[in-house]
Design a protein around this motif. Structure first.
Motif, PDB file in Angstrom:
ATOM      1  N   PHE A   1     -61.570  23.169 -25.573  1.00 25.98           N
ATOM      2  CA  PHE A   1     -62.461  24.153 -24.956  1.00 25.98           C
ATOM      3  C   PHE A   1     -63.889  23.834 -25.374  1.00 25.98           C
ATOM      4  N   VAL A   2     -64.754  23.859 -24.417  1.00 24.27           N
ATOM      5  CA  VAL A   2     -66.172  23.735 -24.760  1.00 24.27           C
ATOM      6  C   VAL A   2     -66.629  25.118 -25.219  1.00 24.27           C
ATOM      7  N   PRO A   3     -67.205  25.227 -26.407  1.00 25.75           N
ATOM      8  CA  PRO A   3     -67.614  26.559 -26.870  1.00 25.75           C
ATOM      9  C   PRO A   3     -68.695  27.161 -25.971  1.00 25.75           C
ATOM     10  N   GLN A   4     -68.691  28.475 -25.945  1.00 28.24           N
ATOM     11  CA  GLN A   4     -69.645  29.192 -25.085  1.00 28.24           C
ATOM     12  C   GLN A   4     -71.079  28.763 -25.353  1.00 28.24           C
ATOM     13  N   GLU A   5     -71.355  28.489 -26.624  1.00 21.98           N
ATOM     14  CA  GLU A   5     -72.736  28.174 -26.996  1.00 21.98           C
ATOM     15  C   GLU A   5     -73.203  26.890 -26.320  1.00 21.98           C
ATOM     16  N   HIS A   6     -72.262  26.012 -26.043  1.00 20.94           N
ATOM     17  CA  HIS A   6     -72.651  24.753 -25.430  1.00 20.94           C
ATOM     18  C   HIS A   6     -72.600  24.813 -23.922  1.00 20.94           C
ATOM     19  N   MET A   7     -72.256  25.977 -23.392  1.00 23.93           N
ATOM     20  CA  MET A   7     -72.202  26.104 -21.945  1.00 23.93           C
ATOM     21  C   MET A   7     -73.436  26.797 -21.409  1.00 23.93           C
ATOM     22  N   LYS A   8     -74.111  27.492 -22.287  1.00 23.32           N
ATOM     23  CA  LYS A   8     -75.314  28.192 -21.827  1.00 23.32           C
ATOM     24  C   LYS A   8     -76.463  27.201 -21.725  1.00 23.32           C
ATOM     25  N   SER A   9     -77.260  27.431 -20.759  1.00 20.28           N
ATOM     26  CA  SER A   9     -78.419  26.540 -20.631  1.00 20.28           C
ATOM     27  C   SER A   9     -79.590  27.311 -20.050  1.00 20.28           C
ATOM     28  N   ASP A  10     -80.711  27.061 -20.590  1.00 18.65           N
ATOM     29  CA  ASP A  10     -81.927  27.674 -20.083  1.00 18.65           C
ATOM     30  C   ASP A  10     -82.380  26.881 -18.868  1.00 18.65           C
ATOM     31  N   PRO A  11     -82.761  27.562 -17.798  1.00 15.09           N
ATOM     32  CA  PRO A  11     -83.229  26.796 -16.640  1.00 15.09           C
ATOM     33  C   PRO A  11     -84.453  25.955 -16.957  1.00 15.09           C
ATOM     34  N   ARG A  12     -85.191  26.355 -17.977  1.00  8.00           N
ATOM     35  CA  ARG A  12     -86.385  25.575 -18.323  1.00  8.00           C
ATOM     36  C   ARG A  12     -86.024  24.245 -18.968  1.00  8.00           C
ATOM     37  N   ASN A  13     -84.780  24.164 -19.450  1.00 10.51           N
ATOM     38  CA  ASN A  13     -84.357  22.951 -20.155  1.00 10.51           C
ATOM     39  C   ASN A  13     -84.524  21.710 -19.296  1.00 10.51           C
ATOM     40  N   LYS A  14     -84.252  21.890 -18.030  1.00 14.80           N
ATOM     41  CA  LYS A  14     -84.307  20.746 -17.135  1.00 14.80           C
ATOM     42  C   LYS A  14     -85.714  20.156 -17.149  1.00 14.80           C
ATOM     43  N   GLU A  15     -86.677  21.051 -17.027  1.00 17.39           N
ATOM     44  CA  GLU A  15     -88.064  20.588 -17.059  1.00 17.39           C
ATOM     45  C   GLU A  15     -88.378  19.973 -18.420  1.00 17.39           C
ATOM     46  N   ALA A  16     -87.864  20.642 -19.443  1.00 17.15           N
ATOM     47  CA  ALA A  16     -88.149  20.167 -20.797  1.00 17.15           C
ATOM     48  C   ALA A  16     -87.629  18.753 -20.981  1.00 17.15           C
ATOM     49  N   VAL A  17     -86.470  18.489 -20.401  1.00 18.21           N
ATOM     50  CA  VAL A  17     -85.892  17.149 -20.519  1.00 18.21           C
ATOM     51  C   VAL A  17     -86.798  16.135 -19.831  1.00 18.21           C
ATOM     52  N   THR A  18     -87.216  16.483 -18.630  1.00 18.02           N
ATOM     53  CA  THR A  18     -88.102  15.575 -17.896  1.00 18.02           C
ATOM     54  C   THR A  18     -89.364  15.324 -18.701  1.00 18.02           C
ATOM     55  N   GLU A  19     -89.884  16.406 -19.201  1.00 17.68           N
ATOM     56  CA  GLU A  19     -91.113  16.338 -19.993  1.00 17.68           C
ATOM     57  C   GLU A  19     -90.908  15.446 -21.210  1.00 17.68           C
ATOM     58  N   PHE A  20     -89.772  15.663 -21.870  1.00 20.62           N
ATOM     59  CA  PHE A  20     -89.431  14.913 -23.082  1.00 20.62           C
ATOM     60  C   PHE A  20     -89.426  13.416 -22.799  1.00 20.62           C
ATOM     61  N   PHE A  21     -88.755  13.067 -21.715  1.00 20.76           N
ATOM     62  CA  PHE A  21     -88.640  11.645 -21.443  1.00 20.76           C
ATOM     63  C   PHE A  21     -89.941  11.058 -20.937  1.00 20.76           C
TER      64      PHE A  21
END
Lengths: 97, 1088
Positions: free
Chosen positions: B797-817
């Protein structure tokens, strides 16, 4: 001439939460006010005294320094004081309004 | 007393008239008392028996002369009186002797005093009889007698008086009296005194004290007996002022504004009043002009922001933010393991079904074992059962379907848009396509009660003797590619292509032909460095691209036809197009391990009928159908590949504009970028599901994240201490991915959280993991499958904590890279600049390094040669010695050995018999011990291997960084210094060169070349080589011989069997027979 002065004061007065605006001369005598007489006299006398004291404090700390602005934050109001050589502009604002 | 009585009488006189009677009576009484008194006090008519008192008679004239007339001076009450001596003396001198007084003339004349006491005697019979005191002593005695008499009389009188108690009449003095009397005006004060105990217990300080200084300094003791009287004080007067002092205070209840010197003036600030003074007005205007903008700004700011607001409580928006984070754990849900079929096998590939939930296919291959015959690849390929199992969550012990394969399957992939098709890649390079024929659905139809199920199971058990042909669990491949057109080496990965477009024969993407609903193309990559495009639609005339739902009858037909699906028929499936990847470093092909293509848009819709808001069970099987979308642009002809040598390549191809006329068009891939950061075969290459440009690769002990647009280097890579086997992106967070490790742990990374180490490392298996597969469908999306080397497919089972995601994360990832890329570019630029500036220096360094390397190698070679020579010498000597000894000892030893063996056997037999132990039971018990020992041995071997690797590594590193670099590292910064050093080194080199030249020439002249051929050595070496070759050859030829021999034997055996059981012979398809035969022969060989 005088109307211009009044206009300026009205402009400041029109901002949100502004309770009153006073122009005081160097002797602590109110010249222009938007508040009633008693309050004006109180504010004028006490604030000009405080501002003088503040100025002297600033000067004592550094003789080349001068007080330019004084803000007094109280529970109810914020009193902003802009001192000058001849006059003091006092604005009393109620920011939480 | 008389006075008092008188006073009394006056008192009575004051009494009111009403009491007259009483008074009269009292007067009478008084008279009575008077008489009594008179009688008592009257001088009696007798001689006073006192010396000096004389009795004489005095005439009236004489009485008058002397002043003692009866009734005038003396009376019965007051008989005694004093007369003047002068008068008496005068009378005596003037009078004649005849008077009786002359009798007492002499004593009288001698009388010392001035007054003479004379007393009248009332009781005498004759009148005018008087006593006279002639001497002083007599007078004194008489006076005493008189006082005595008076006292006597008073006593007598008082005893006669009768006193009556009367009422007290206050006359006004009572008040005064009362005031002087102390009275209890208030309750008595109660006093209590005590001493503090601490005071008593305090340490006492003694000091000198002078007794005389104080009052109670000493006590005197008399030697006599003395009585001391103790007077106790019974009362203490203490005055206390009990009345509070009066105080006066005044409070101002009116609240006027406080005023001081500054505010007390009575100035009237009139706002409306115009300012008359021109000067003042101007200056005010000036002042306001200066100050008002600032003030206005501040006021505006204040009205918008509260600068002084305490924000800390608002920082925590929700209560759970401050809770201690729970430990995140991937808990296991299920583990798939078929003990019968896959014991000791390794999962080489696995794939989740894209449309059925909870269905997973796993391909199993044998362990690569190191020992002896087991390692025979061909035998393994031919005889081992190569199964692909399809599991469902319903049953963790028995697979849902068994897919057959002729060879080991190394790659598996379900078609993402056709639920029945699954492609697999074999170790032989062939491609398999299984048609599941809707068999996954079967379970859905069964709506049996528990009892019925039980019966069914019982029946199935009873039917164990039947051949498993009737069982619909077995699925044979529907298509197998022909060997000649397939890859020449094992297929490593398969990827399905977009259903909207297809790759043409010319290698270009094109629109679908009108009669095809979807394309059915997939890519395979292989160890031989080629990438093939396969098209199932190309066989359109033979087989419909989409399977119609099969009836049972048809299915049966299929079963009967199964035998007909021979390899020859399969030869029709051949690749559509071919790409070749060439190694960037050396000429030749690049062995590929993984491939990835751009994802295509495809949505899955739930097909199974479900109630509103029904809760889904994990075991429940839901069917999703792909929903095709309109796609306008052709996909880019690009592909990402990972090689066995650790390359990660972004490649493109162009295709041809016209047919070349070949049977299959092939093209060399153009590498747009090629990175070789991995230190081992690239085992995983995944495109991020959130960001098209991101690629995760895992290879060796390195994983990297690549980004399109950055050539040859990953954006980010990390080296682990253990080897990594696989990796996959998380389907929930754009920044999260999983890495599987050889030591049985998975790493969960989230580079937005921390990019230097994994967020979580969880050990989930004791053995190495081979793959990690996140599930992609609906309600079972929260699971992740992990396969390991022991053939277990575990689901977590993937724990609940690893299933939640902030919609801003996507941008953050792009920004990060983006940021990382910028950094890299910047670094690259700087490096290039530096290189350009210091080209000469680099050149020199390079030369130095090369020289150093050459030198080292030469040294090494010399050393090795010496050692070899030495060894050969030693061996020779030994052999010579041994040969002689051996011959003598051989026989003896053999005999001894045999004897010992027999003895041992005998002993064990005896022992077992005596102890009544079963040998087989003992062997069983011994098994775990053996296993343990074996494990230990394996471990040790591994460790040794690693140690060897370490040595190699250090050697390599030391070669790469010779000492020269270390010395000059610091000097780099200063160009002048460097140049100076350079000059010096050049000079040194020149000198060295000259010296060396001379030496070399000398050496040359001194040592002319003479090579002595040692024929014996040469021969021995040749023989040795020959022997080696022979053995290898024998093995090969021997195997073929043995194979033929065994085949022959078994054929005979089989013939004889067929004679006995004719039916089996007819029914059994030739292929099955062959297989069995092969197995038997294999076994037979083993026995040999």
């Amino acid at each position: 001439m005088a109307s211009e002065v009044e206009e300026t004061m009205k402009r400041i007065q029109s901002h949100k939460g502004v309770v009153g605006t006073i122009v005081v001369n160097s002797e602590g005598i109110p010249i222009k006010t938007t508040m009633d007489n008693t309050t004006t006299v109180q504010y004028a006398g006490l604030i000009s005294q405080l501002s003088d004291k503040a100025r002297s404090v600033v000067r004592d700390l550094d003789p080349t320094n001068d007080l330019t602005f004084l803000r007094i934050r109280s529970r109810k109001h914020e009193i902003m004081v802009a001192p000058d050589k001849e006059f003091i502009l006092i604005v009393i604002q109620n920011p939480t309004e | 007393m008389a006075k008092e009585l008188k006073f009394q009488s006056t008192v009575t006189a004051e009494q009111p008239n009403s009491e007259i009677k009483k008074r009269k009576r009292s007067e009478a009484q008084i008279e009575e008392w008077e008489t009594i008194r008179r009688q008592s006090t009257t001088v009696e008519d007798k001689d006073l028996n006192i010396e000096g008192v004389m009795r004489l008679t005095l005439s009236v004239e004489m009485q008058r002369f002397l002043g003692c007339v009866f009734g005038e001076h003396v009376s019965p009450e007051m008989p005694w009186t004093n007369i003047k001596k002068e008068q008496l003396q005068a009378y005596l001198t003037a009078e004649t002797e005849k008077s009786e007084i002359f009798a007492v003339k002499e004593p009288l004349m001698e009388f010392p005093g001035t007054e003479i006491l004379v007393g009248y005697i009332c009781s005498a019979k004759e009148p005018n009889q008087f006593y006279i005191c002639t001497t002083e002593a007599a007078k004194k005695t008489v006076l005493e007698m008189i006082i005595k008499d008076e006292a006597e009389q008073e006593r007598r009188v008082s005893s006669y008086i009768y006193k009556v108690c009367q009422e007290w009449n206050p006359l006004g003095s009572g008040k005064e009296v009362e005031d002087n009397q102390p009275k209890h005006a208030r309750p008595l004060l109660e006093m209590q005194t005590w001493a503090a105990a601490s005071h008593l217990n305090q340490p006492v300080m003694f000091q000198d004290r002078n007794v005389d200084d104080v009052q109670d300094g000493y006590v005197k003791f008399d030697p006599r007996r003395h009585k001391y009287v103790t007077v106790t004080r019974k009362r203490t007067d203490i005055a206390v002022q009990a009345v509070p002092e009066k105080c006066l205070s005044v409070a101002q209840t009116d609240t006027p504004l406080p005023s001081n010197i500054w505010t007390q003036y009575e100035f009237h600030a009139d706002a409306q009043k115009e300012i008359e003074d021109e000067e003042l007005s101007r200056s005010i205007k000036q002042f306001l002009h200066e100050k008002s903008p600032q003030m206005a700004d501040l006021v505006r700011y204040n009205s918008v922001f509260d600068l002084y607001k305490v924000d800390y409580p608002d920082l925590v928006t929700a209560g759970h933010d401050v809770q201690v984070p729970k430990k995140i754990i991937y808990s296991e849900y299920q583990s798939f393991m078929d003990v019968r079929n896959c014991k000791g096998k390794v999962i080489s590939a696995a794939a989740w079904h894209p449309m059925w939930t909870g269905v997973v296919a796993c391909a199993y291959i044998d362990h690569m074992q190191n020992d002896g015959i087991e390692n025979d690849v061909i035998l393994q390929d031919v005889f081992s059962t190569n199964l692909v199992l399809i599991w469902s969550f319903m049953d963790a012990l028995n697979p849902k379907l068994l897919l057959r394969s002729p060879r080991k399957v190394h790659a598996l992939q379900f078609s993402p848009y056709n639920e029945n098709l699954m492609a697999g890649g074999c170790s032989s390079g062939q491609v398999l396509v299984w048609d599941l024929c809707d068999k996954l659905k079967v379970e859905e139809d069964i709506s049996l009660s528990d009892d019925k199920l039980k019966y069914r199971h019982a029946l199935h058990d009873l039917m164990g003797w039947t051949r498993p042909t009737t069982r619909n669990r077995l699925v044979n491949p529907a298509l197998i590619s022909s060997l000649e057109f397939s890859h020449s080496s094992s297929i490593m990965d398969i990827k399905w292509l977009s259903p909207y477009y297809e790759i043409s024969h010319l290698g270009r993407y094109q629109e679908l032909k009108s009669n095809q609903p979807t394309s059915l193309q997939f890519l395979t990559c292989s160890e031989d460095g080629s990438v093939f495009v396969w098209d199932l639609n190309a066989r359109g005339s033979r087989r419909p691209p989409k399977m119609k739902p099969k009836r049972r009858r048809e299915y049966k037909f299929m079963v009967r036809q199964r035998g007909a699906l021979s390899y020859k028929q399969m030869a029709v499936l051949k690749p559509h197009y071919k790409f070749v990847a060439e190694s960037p470093s050396s000429k030749g092909c690049l062995p590929l391990s993984v491939i990835a293509v751009e994802a295509f848009p495809l949505r899955y819709m739930l097909q199974t009928q479900t109630g509103f808001r029904r809760k889904f069970n994990m075991t429940e099987r839901l069917l999703y159908k792909p929903e095709f979308q309109q796609v306008k642009s052709l996909p880019k002809s690009k592909v990402y590949i990972g090689s066995m040598e650790g390359h990660v390549i972004h490649a493109t191809w162009e295709g041809y504009e016209f047919n070349l006329g070949e049977e299959m068009n092939s093209e060399t891939l153009k590498f747009k970028s090629c990175g070789d950061q991995h230190d081992g075969s690239v085992s995983a290459l995944c495109l991020s599901p959130f960001n098209k440009k991101l690629i995760l690769t895992v290879g060796g002990s390195v994983f990297g994240i690549w980004r399109d647009g950055i050539k040859n280097v990953p954006v980010l890579w990390r080296t682990s201490s253990v080897m990594l086997t696989s990796g996959a992106w998380s389907l929930f967070r754009p920044s999260m991915f999983y890495i599987a490790r050889v030591d049985g742990a998975i790493e969960v990374w989230d580079f937005l959280v921390q990019s230097n180490k994994p967020v979580l490392v969880q050990s989930i298996s004791g053995s190495a993991l081979t793959g990690i597969y996140p599930s992609r469908l609906g309600p079972v999306q929260n699971i992740i499958g992990v396969s390991d080397i022991t053939g277990n497919f575990r689901i977590f089972f993937v724990p609940q904590e690893h299933m939640k995601s902030d919609p801003r994360n996507k941008e953050a990832v792009t920004e990060f890279f983006h940021r990382e890329t910028e950094c890299r570019h910047f670094a690259q630029e700087r490096q290039d600049k530096w290189k350009a500036c210091n080209a000469d220096l680099l050149q020199v360094k390079k030369m130095d390094i090369q020289a150093a390397m050459k030198k080292r190698e030469a040294e090494k070679k010399a050393k090795e040669r010496l050692e070899r020579e030495k060894r050969i010498q030693e061996e020779k000597e030994l052999q010579m010695g041994k040969l002689k000894e051996e011959k003598d000892h051989m026989k003896e030893e053999k005999a001894m050995k045999r004897w010992n063996l027999e003895q041992e056997k005998y002993l064990t037999d005896v022992l077992l018999e005596k102890k009544k132990l079963d040998e087989s039971a003992l062997m069983d018990k011994k098994v775990p011990l053996d296993k343990f020992q074996e494990d230990e041995r394996q471990k040790r071997l591994k460790q040794e291997e690693r140690m060897k690797q370490q040595d190699k590594l250090t050697e390599r590193i030391s070669l790469m960084f010779p000492e020269i670099i270390r010395e000059t590292v610091k000097a780099d910064t200063n160009m002048e210094m460097v140049l100076k050093e350079l000059e010096e080194t050049v000079n040194i080199f020149v000198e060295h060169y000259k010296e060396n030249e001379e030496k070399a020439l000398m050496f040359k002249t001194n040592n002319t070349f003479e090579y002595q051929v040692n024929w014996k050595e040469l021969l021995a070496e040749g023989k040795n080589r020959r022997h080696v070759i022979d053995v290898e050859l024998y093995r090969n030829t021997g195997r073929i011989d043995r194979y033929h021999k065994a085949k022959q034997e078994l054929k005979e055996k089989l013939d004889s069997l067929q004679g006995k059981k004719g039916e089996y012979g007819k029914q059994g398809p030739s292929r099955r027979g062959d297989l069995q035969l092969k197995k038997l022969s294999h076994l037979g060989r083993r026995e040999k």
